[in-house]
Design a protein around this motif. Structure first.
Motif, PDB file in Angstrom:
ATOM      1  N   ARG A  64       0.824  -1.217   0.000  1.00 31.02           N
ATOM      2  CA  ARG A  64       0.000   0.000   0.000  1.00 31.02           C
ATOM      3  C   ARG A  64       0.860   1.270   0.000  1.00 31.02           C
ATOM      4  O   ARG A  64       0.675   2.188   0.803  1.00 31.02           O
ATOM      5  N   THR A  65       1.782   1.311  -0.930  1.00 27.03           N
ATOM      6  CA  THR A  65       2.625   2.501  -1.101  1.00 27.03           C
ATOM      7  C   THR A  65       2.324   3.211  -2.422  1.00 27.03           C
ATOM      8  O   THR A  65       2.768   4.343  -2.624  1.00 27.03           O
ATOM      9  N   GLN A  66       1.601   2.533  -3.326  1.00 27.14           N
ATOM     10  CA  GLN A  66       1.290   3.133  -4.614  1.00 27.14           C
ATOM     11  C   GLN A  66      -0.026   2.578  -5.139  1.00 27.14           C
ATOM     12  O   GLN A  66      -0.488   1.519  -4.705  1.00 27.14           O
ATOM     13  N   PHE A  67      -0.644   3.307  -6.068  1.00 31.55           N
ATOM     14  CA  PHE A  67      -1.897   2.857  -6.661  1.00 31.55           C
ATOM     15  C   PHE A  67      -1.929   3.238  -8.135  1.00 31.55           C
ATOM     16  O   PHE A  67      -1.164   4.105  -8.589  1.00 31.55           O
ATOM     17  N   LYS A  68      -2.827   2.584  -8.864  1.00 28.08           N
ATOM     18  CA  LYS A  68      -2.953   2.847 -10.298  1.00 28.08           C
ATOM     19  C   LYS A  68      -4.377   3.284 -10.614  1.00 28.08           C
ATOM     20  O   LYS A  68      -5.345   2.793 -10.020  1.00 28.08           O
ATOM     21  N   VAL A  69      -4.483   4.226 -11.560  1.00 28.68           N
ATOM     22  CA  VAL A  69      -5.788   4.699 -12.037  1.00 28.68           C
ATOM     23  C   VAL A  69      -5.782   4.680 -13.563  1.00 28.68           C
ATOM     24  O   VAL A  69      -4.723   4.719 -14.202  1.00 28.68           O
ATOM     25  N   GLY A  70      -6.979   4.607 -14.129  1.00 29.20           N
ATOM     26  CA  GLY A  70      -7.131   4.742 -15.563  1.00 29.20           C
ATOM     27  C   GLY A  70      -7.756   6.087 -15.880  1.00 29.20           C
ATOM     28  O   GLY A  70      -8.620   6.567 -15.151  1.00 29.20           O
ATOM     29  N   VAL A  71      -7.306   6.702 -16.973  1.00 32.84           N
ATOM     30  CA  VAL A  71      -7.813   8.017 -17.360  1.00 32.84           C
ATOM     31  C   VAL A  71      -8.391   7.932 -18.764  1.00 32.84           C
ATOM     32  O   VAL A  71      -7.689   7.562 -19.710  1.00 32.84           O
ATOM     33  N   ALA A  72      -9.662   8.269 -18.907  1.00 38.15           N
ATOM     34  CA  ALA A  72     -10.352   8.167 -20.186  1.00 38.15           C
ATOM     35  C   ALA A  72     -10.002   9.345 -21.089  1.00 38.15           C
ATOM     36  O   ALA A  72      -9.562  10.403 -20.626  1.00 38.15           O
ATOM     37  N   PRO A  73     -10.203   9.185 -22.400  1.00 32.44           N
ATOM     38  CA  PRO A  73      -9.896  10.267 -23.350  1.00 32.44           C
ATOM     39  C   PRO A  73     -10.607  11.571 -23.025  1.00 32.44           C
ATOM     40  O   PRO A  73     -10.025  12.653 -23.155  1.00 32.44           O
TER      41      PRO A  73
END
Length: 238
Positions: A64-73
């Motif tokens: 729990r030191t980093q996370f990922k997200v998705g970004v839409a156009p």
């Protein structure tokens, strides 16, 4: 929903363009680290405001030191997240819970436009920033002493110039050390979310006026007819 009170500054570890992805295609994925202080209770699907943009956690590491997200156009078009790269600093805030004091203001994380920093000037230990809006119609929702979110930071508007589509805020010394804006130069960009209250009121007025104008028996329509009749009578000398 967020408060506009930035909890920590994270660092972009990976910025990856995607041809097809969960973001809807042609989006990007962003991995953000240096933020363990806000990930202790993180779950997949949680919302985290990233430079003022509400993004969904799609992955996080076991420590729990980093996370990922998705970004839409569409998000890339509306915001300046497309300018991020590895090493970029970002403001982070978790979505509010029922136990959180609302110390800032109600922030949706739905960015209205991008603004460019046109001036920054020291005022004692504070800094006054001035911004120019990209979508200029948003200036109508900005008022002096009103709320505004700049890169997800809840701030108070100190001045508005409706002719140049610019507004200013003053950032105190304490806030300067908690957010990324002091790292940005004149010419840099920020994400802007205007106060939702102003947009709701403006929409209600527009709908109400359209309804009255379209109804010949409405009070507004009768008033307009009377004023026109008076003007015509005056012009004819009656």
């Amino acid at each position: 929903m967020f408060t506009g009170l930035v909890e920590t500054i994270g660092t972009v570890l990976e910025y990856k363009s995607l041809d097809t992805s969960e973001t809807g295609g042609n989006g990007v994925s962003i991995t953000i680290g240096d933020c363990s202080s806000i990930l202790g209770d993180v779950h997949l699907g949680d919302s985290i405001s990233t430079n003022g943009v509400c993004l969904t956690v799609v992955e996080f590491d076991e420590a729990r030191t980093q996370f990922k997200v998705g970004v839409a156009p569409e998000t890339l078009r509306r915001t300046d997240l497309g300018d991020l790269g590895e090493g970029s600093k970002v403001n982070l805030e978790r979505a509010v819970t029922s136990e959180v004091r609302l110390g800032g203001h109600v922030v949706q994380g739905h960015v209205d436009t991008i603004a460019t920093i046109t001036n920054r000037q020291a005022d004692g230990n504070a800094i006054t920033f001035t911004f120019k809006l990209r979508e200029t119609e948003n200036i109508n929702y900005i008022v002096e002493k009103g709320f505004i979110a700049v890169d997800g930071t809840s701030l108070t508007v100190t001045h508005v110039d409706y002719d140049t589509f610019e507004f200013s805020i003053m950032m105190v010394s304490y806030t300067q050390g908690k957010v990324i804006m002091p790292l940005k130069p004149v010419g840099g960009t920020v994400n802007i979310e205007v106060d939702l209250t102003g947009k709701l009121i403006a929409k209600q007025i527009d709908v109400n006026l359209a309804s009255q104008i379209g109804n010949p028996d409405s009070a507004l329509a009768r008033l307009v007819d009377r004023l026109v009749e008076e003007k015509v009578a005056k012009a004819l000398g009656k």
